[in-house]
Design an enzyme around this catalytic site. Structure first.
Site, PDB file in Angstrom:
ATOM      1  N   HIS A 126     -60.897 -74.126  29.417  1.00 36.30           N
ATOM      2  CA  HIS A 126     -59.477 -73.940  29.772  1.00 36.30           C
ATOM      3  C   HIS A 126     -59.376 -72.815  30.813  1.00 36.30           C
ATOM      4  CE1 HIS A 126     -55.256 -73.892  29.714  1.00 36.30           C
ATOM      5  NE2 HIS A 126     -55.008 -73.893  28.413  1.00 36.30           N
ATOM      6  N   HIS A 169     -53.043 -72.337  33.234  1.00 41.17           N
ATOM      7  CA  HIS A 169     -51.832 -71.933  32.506  1.00 41.17           C
ATOM      8  C   HIS A 169     -51.723 -70.450  32.186  1.00 41.17           C
ATOM      9  CE1 HIS A 169     -51.717 -76.367  30.887  1.00 41.17           C
ATOM     10  NE2 HIS A 169     -51.694 -76.288  32.207  1.00 41.17           N
ATOM     11  N   TYR A 221     -53.915 -68.247  31.145  1.00 44.04           N
ATOM     12  CA  TYR A 221     -54.728 -67.642  30.088  1.00 44.04           C
ATOM     13  C   TYR A 221     -55.921 -66.897  30.708  1.00 44.04           C
ATOM     14  CZ  TYR A 221     -51.643 -70.302  27.117  1.00 44.04           C
ATOM     15  OH  TYR A 221     -50.521 -70.787  26.499  1.00 44.04           O
TER      16      TYR A 221
END
Ligand SMILES: Cc1cc2nc3c(=O)[nH]c(=O)nc-3n(C[C@H](O)[C@H](O)[C@H](O)COP(=O)(O)O)c2cc1C
Length: 371
Positions: A174, A177, A179
């Protein structure tokens, strides 16, 4: 019997690329569910993914599941991707999805400065991030030391190794977004002056080290997917790269480090990424890297997903024509579907069989249980 548009069958062509073989082009988008008490995914989580696999989803990307670091999660009941019990739970998820003929990869996650200490009043673990910024101009912590960075890089690598050991079909990192990894990418949250900071290319260094650690852990043949987004939850207009030239420079070190497939997160797949071309983010990424890409954002629905969190908004069913035109032009290879698959485990099968009159709108209620 309703007839299936011949174009719809484009979604059901097999896919071979990026070290993955899939029976079709539909990917379940990663969606945090917070239904894993103590970080352990139970039989209900396995059954939830199994239902999507049974109903024609080609590849499932799990909800974000956190790496082995005390400040990795932002919410309670988010599944861990470490520790014996959580990994046993994941092994059961893999088993059930495979029995149903599906493919599945975990999305490995660390939220960085997005962890709100107020959510964990009993814990004195502080959020971590490249420079201690939880938002542009909001410094709430200290920069990570190089030693802490090295620990985090290894924790991602260990998670990727566990994905392979448990029989997953690949791993998704990931990097989107806002993070942890994206906090290194974004100039508003990365103010470092050492080798992890600087211009856009220098700001890829943390991600490059993470990808390399994952590659070392899984060997040459295991698919590594990287999810990226230009937009941030704190700034929908943010762009890491404002031109195709910048995007090419940004993507190059990531591809070289070992990414097989780029998962290009947008809120609306039909929006052109740069002026002067109709190509979306996944389209540009495929064109510039030559790697397969996954598009995402409001597929089959008329309202983008962040309004679920800001206003509790649902979405109505929308046609797939625009998506299919782009798929036909091979702008991207795979199509991720989020809320439509939360609302309806049989979404893919209904689309495949031309049962479009049976498609259901997305209601926020769908997030409240593991149906
Ligand atoms: C309930 C919910 C949870 C989500 N959790 C994650 C997540 O854990 N990781 C991630 O990368 N994206 C997450 N997303 C974003 C989705 O993966 C997807 O990009 C977004 O919903 C847009 O697709 P859609 O319009 O088809 O819903 C989440 C979205 C929703 C609705």
């Amino acid at each position: 019997m309703p007839t299936t548009s011949p174009n719809v069958q484009l979604l059901f062509q097999p896919f071979s690329g990026g070290k993955l073989e899939l029976s079709n082009r539909i990917v379940m988008a990663p969606m945090t569910r917070c239904f894993s008490p103590g970080g352990v995914p139970g039989p209900d989580v396995a059954a939830y993914y199994r239902r999507r696999a049974e109903n024609g989803v080609g590849l499932i990307v799990t909800e974000g599941t956190v790496i082995d670091h005390p400040a990795a999660a932002a919410d309670r009941d988010v599944p861990h991707f470490y520790g014996e019990r959580a990994l046993e739970g994941w092994a059961q998820v893999v088993k059930e999805v495979h029995e149903a003929g599906g493919r599945i990869i975990p999305q490995i996650w660390h939220v960085g400065m997005s962890r709100n200490p107020a959510t964990f009043p009993e814990s004195d673990t502080k959020p971590v991030g490249p420079s201690g910024y939880s938002a542009p101009n909001v410094k709430t912590g200290e920069p990570l030391s190089e030693q802490e960075i090295a620990y985090l890089v290894e924790a991602y690598g260990r998670a990727a190794g566990e994905a392979k050991r448990l029989g997953f079909d690949g791993v998704e990192i990931h990097g989107a977004h806002g993070y942890l990894i994206d906090q290194f990418f974004w100039e508003e949250t990365n103010k470092r002056t050492d080798r992890y900071g600087g211009g856009l290319v220098e700001r890829t260094r943390f991600a490059v080290e993470v990808i390399e650690a994952c590659r070392r852990a899984v060997g040459p043949d295991f698919p590594i997917v990287l999810r990226l987004s230009q937009w941030k939850p704190l700034d929908y207009k943010a762009k890491l790269a404002s031109t195709p030239e910048q995007l090419e420079k940004f993507l190059e070190p990531l591809a070289l480090a070992g990414v097989d497939i780029f998962h290009c997160s947008t809120r609306r797949f039909w929006e052109p990424e740069f002026e002067g071309s109709d190509l979306n983010f996944a389209g540009w990424t495929k064109k510039l890297t030559g790697k397969p890409t996954i598009t995402v954002g409001s597929v089959g629905l008329d309202t983008e997903f962040t309004q679920l969190f800001s206003e509790g908004k649902g979405a109505n069913v929308n046609g797939l024509e625009g998506l299919l035109e782009r798929l036909e032009r091979q702008e991207f290879d795979l199509v991720a579907v989020g809320r439509a698959l939360l609302a309806d485990p049989a979404w893919a099968a209904k689309v495949r069989d031309g049962r479009t009159d049976e498609l259901v709108p997305f209601s926020p209620e769908a997030t409240k249980s593991l149906s």
